[in-house]
Design a protein around this motif. Sequence first.
Motif, short mmCIF file in Angstrom:
data_model
loop_
_atom_site.label_atom_id
_atom_site.label_comp_id
_atom_site.label_asym_id
_atom_site.label_seq_id
_atom_site.Cartn_x
_atom_site.Cartn_y
_atom_site.Cartn_z
N TYR A 44 -0.34 11.01 -8.92
CA TYR A 44 -0.20 12.20 -8.08
C TYR A 44 1.18 12.27 -7.43
O TYR A 44 1.72 11.26 -6.99
N PHE A 45 1.72 13.49 -7.41
CA PHE A 45 3.03 13.74 -6.81
C PHE A 45 2.90 14.88 -5.80
O PHE A 45 2.08 15.79 -5.98
N GLN A 46 3.71 14.84 -4.77
CA GLN A 46 3.73 15.93 -3.80
C GLN A 46 4.43 17.15 -4.40
O GLN A 46 5.59 17.06 -4.79
N GLY A 47 3.70 18.25 -4.47
CA GLY A 47 4.29 19.49 -4.96
C GLY A 47 4.52 19.52 -6.45
O GLY A 47 5.23 20.42 -6.94
N LYS A 48 3.95 18.58 -7.21
CA LYS A 48 4.12 18.57 -8.66
C LYS A 48 2.78 18.39 -9.35
O LYS A 48 1.80 17.92 -8.75
N THR A 49 2.75 18.73 -10.61
CA THR A 49 1.54 18.58 -11.40
C THR A 49 1.24 17.10 -11.64
O THR A 49 2.15 16.33 -11.97
N GLY A 71 2.13 2.86 -28.08
CA GLY A 71 1.59 1.67 -27.45
C GLY A 71 2.61 0.87 -26.67
O GLY A 71 2.29 -0.19 -26.13
N GLN A 72 3.86 1.37 -26.58
CA GLN A 72 4.90 0.69 -25.83
C GLN A 72 4.71 0.91 -24.33
O GLN A 72 4.29 1.97 -23.89
N GLU A 73 5.01 -0.13 -23.56
CA GLU A 73 4.89 -0.03 -22.11
C GLU A 73 6.12 0.65 -21.52
O GLU A 73 7.25 0.27 -21.80
N ARG A 74 5.88 1.66 -20.69
CA ARG A 74 6.96 2.41 -20.07
C ARG A 74 6.74 2.47 -18.55
O ARG A 74 5.71 2.04 -18.05
N VAL A 75 7.73 3.01 -17.86
CA VAL A 75 7.70 3.04 -16.41
C VAL A 75 7.78 4.47 -15.89
O VAL A 75 8.60 5.26 -16.38
N VAL A 76 6.93 4.80 -14.93
CA VAL A 76 7.01 6.10 -14.26
C VAL A 76 7.98 5.96 -13.10
O VAL A 76 7.82 5.11 -12.23
N VAL A 77 9.00 6.81 -13.07
CA VAL A 77 10.02 6.72 -12.04
C VAL A 77 9.61 7.55 -10.82
O VAL A 77 9.21 8.70 -10.95
N ASN A 78 9.73 6.94 -9.66
CA ASN A 78 9.42 7.66 -8.43
C ASN A 78 10.65 8.44 -7.97
O ASN A 78 11.68 7.86 -7.63
N ASP A 79 10.54 9.75 -7.96
CA ASP A 79 11.65 10.60 -7.53
C ASP A 79 11.54 11.00 -6.07
O ASP A 79 12.20 11.92 -5.61
N GLY A 80 10.68 10.29 -5.35
CA GLY A 80 10.50 10.59 -3.94
C GLY A 80 9.27 11.42 -3.63
O GLY A 80 8.95 11.65 -2.47
#
Length: 221
Positions: A44-49, A71-80
């Motif tokens: 969940y993101f503030q103001g985003k889908t 199947g590769q492991e990736r990272v979700v970047v926190n943009d604030g």
Amino acid sequence: MKKCLCVLLAALAALSPAFCQKEGKTIPPEVFYLLPEFSQGTIYFQGKTPVVGLLNICAIDGSVRFKDETGQERVVVNDGTLSGATIGDVSFQFRDGNFVRMYPLNRETSLAVERKVDLMDDVKVGAFGMETRTAAITEYGSFSTGDGRIYELNQVKDSSFRMTETATLYTGGKFVNFNKKNCQKAFPDHADEIDAWFKKYRSASQAGVPAVLEACQSWGQ
């Protein structure tokens, strides 16, 4: 002077959060991640889908990890704007730059457990590459722990580590210290049991997170 010092230490112990610590020479999956395995979930993101995918959370850098179509492991970047996640039937709140696992106890109260893993080895700094996937997701082959060093994903799992977990109460829409007063306020029908529990343990830190969770689950019934 000695008496005053003892009183001060006792007061600090009563206010301290629940705490436990674990060390090892290699990082097992159940320590590296906050959940035993990747599961379907929502970020969940503030103001985003919200973003849906096969998710887990890394305890070292506090990042959400996902498996891409290969199947590769990736990272979700926190943009604030990151605010929380639900993975399987487990909910997390994003607080002060880290994910806190929420254990619901009743309608108003949860036990909030935060895990941090520190790497003990002097791991060599690696290359840092990324490829934008969406507005919210970026691909990493390595990551930084915030101390200026960058680690390859597979490399850190073979490093010595120290894990710490702390627990606080989340009640009435806010985080509060785990102490007798707050527990009796959150669970008024179990005031005597709570009093006996705090007489048994000198502090929540001494009891440790597992004992605290077990007690809270009985009080929340």
